[in-house]
Scaffold this active site. Structure first.
Site, PDB file in Angstrom:
ATOM      1  N   SER A   1      39.067  93.666  87.267  1.00 53.53           N
ATOM      2  CA  SER A   1      38.464  92.335  87.561  1.00 53.53           C
ATOM      3  C   SER A   1      37.334  91.855  86.598  1.00 53.53           C
ATOM      4  O   SER A   1      36.522  92.888  86.368  1.00 53.53           O
ATOM      5  CB  SER A   1      38.136  92.119  89.111  1.00 53.53           C
ATOM      6  OG  SER A   1      37.540  90.900  89.373  1.00 53.53           O
ATOM      7  N   ASP A   2      37.230  90.509  86.618  1.00 50.85           N
ATOM      8  CA  ASP A   2      36.296  90.019  85.503  1.00 50.85           C
ATOM      9  C   ASP A   2      35.761  88.747  86.397  1.00 50.85           C
ATOM     10  O   ASP A   2      36.756  87.898  86.564  1.00 50.85           O
ATOM     11  CB  ASP A   2      36.635  89.873  84.055  1.00 50.85           C
ATOM     12  CG  ASP A   2      35.509  89.622  83.191  1.00 50.85           C
ATOM     13  OD1 ASP A   2      34.464  90.405  83.360  1.00 50.85           O
ATOM     14  OD2 ASP A   2      35.508  88.742  82.410  1.00 50.85           O
ATOM     15  N   THR A   3      34.600  88.353  86.000  1.00 47.42           N
ATOM     16  CA  THR A   3      33.964  86.988  86.595  1.00 47.42           C
ATOM     17  C   THR A   3      32.946  86.337  85.155  1.00 47.42           C
ATOM     18  O   THR A   3      32.191  87.116  84.732  1.00 47.42           O
ATOM     19  CB  THR A   3      33.305  86.973  87.672  1.00 47.42           C
ATOM     20  OG1 THR A   3      34.089  87.602  88.714  1.00 47.42           O
ATOM     21  CG2 THR A   3      32.765  85.477  88.213  1.00 47.42           C
TER      22      THR A   3
ATOM     23  N   ALA B   1      39.235  86.603  87.589  1.00 45.16           N
ATOM     24  CA  ALA B   1      40.479  87.098  87.301  1.00 45.16           C
ATOM     25  C   ALA B   1      40.637  88.605  87.921  1.00 45.16           C
ATOM     26  O   ALA B   1      39.669  89.375  87.790  1.00 45.16           O
ATOM     27  CB  ALA B   1      40.941  87.063  85.914  1.00 45.16           C
TER      28      ALA B   1
END
Length: 196
Positions: free
Chosen positions: A70-72, A107
Site C-alpha cells: 500500500s502507498d499513501t 492505493a
C-alpha cells in the site's frame, strides 16, 4: 484455489500494521527493499505505482504467500506532498495546507502469485484543514512526530488541532482502507485462514 502459506504486509508502516491487526488479520511484516517514486506521475498513479512495486518485490520472493502492498500521499492542487525531510519542511507543509482542502490518495495491491490473485484498490479522500496560526503549527509539531507521514501530519494524532473536516473512511487517510481491504479478502475466502 490453493491456500497461501502466509499473509505478508509489504510495508514497514506501524499504522498499516495496527489497522490490519485491529481488523483481526494474522500476518507477518516484510518491508520491501524498493525505491519509491516521489514525482513524475499524477498523485493517484504515483501511489498505485508504489503500492505495486512494494507488493511485487515481496511476492517475487514469496510466490506462495498472500502479499499486500500500500502507498499513501497527500496532494493539493495536484502538487504532491510526500514525507517531510526536516522540521522546517514539515512546518512549511502545514502552512501550505492551512485553511485549504486537499486530497489524500491511497492505493493497495494484493498479490498471491501462485493463486493468480492480482487486485488493485484505490481511494481518495478530501480533507479540509483549519486555518492555522504559527502557535498551533508549533504546538502540533511539538506533540506529533510527522517526518514519516505524507503531508507532514497524522489525522489520527491530535487531528482536532488542525483538521476541520474529512471524508470517510478515516482508515484510508491513515494509510490503508481497511474496510475495503477486509471486504475483498473475505470475498476471496482468505479470512478462513488469516483472520481470527
Amino acid at each position: 484455489m490453493k491456500t497461501p502459506n502466509e499473509f505478508l504486509l509489504a510495508s514497514g508502516s506501524p499504522r498499516r500494521l495496527k489497522l490490519l491487526t485491529d481488523a483481526g488479520w494474522r500476518f507477518s511484516v516484510q518491508p520491501p527493499n524498493v525505491e519509491e517514486i516521489e514525482t513524475g506521475l499524477p498523485p493517484a498513479e504515483l501511489v498505485y505505482e508504489n503500492a505495486s512495486r512494494k507488493a511485487k518485490a515481496v511476492s517475487a520472493k514469496q510466490p506462495k504467500a498472500l502479499v499486500l502492498g500500500s502507498d499513501t500521499t497527500v496532494a493539493i492542487d495536484e502538487e504532491i506532498l510526500n514525507k517531510p525531510t526536516s522540521m522546517p519542511e514539515a512546518k512549511e507543509m502545514l502552512r501550505h495546507l492551512s485553511g485549504r482542502a486537499h486530497e489524500v490518495h491511497t492505493a493497495v495491491k494484493i498479490l498471491y502469485t501462485e493463486g493468480s490473485v492480482d487486485l488493485d484498490l484505490s481511494i481518495s479522500n478530501r480533507v479540509q484543514f483549519k486555518k492555522l496560526d504559527e502557535a498551533v503549527i508549533h504546538e502540533y509539531l511539538d506533540q506529533v512526530y510527522t517526518l514519516d507521514k505524507a503531508g507532514g501530519y497524522a489525522i489520527q494524532e491530535k487531528g482536532e488541532l488542525i483538521i476541520e473536516s474529512y471524508e470517510e473512511p478515516l482508515s484510508s487517510i491513515i494509510g490503508l482502507p481497511i474496510e475495503l481491504v477486509t471486504e475483498k479478502l473475505i470475498s476471496l475466502g482468505f479470512d478462513k485462514t488469516f483472520r481470527s
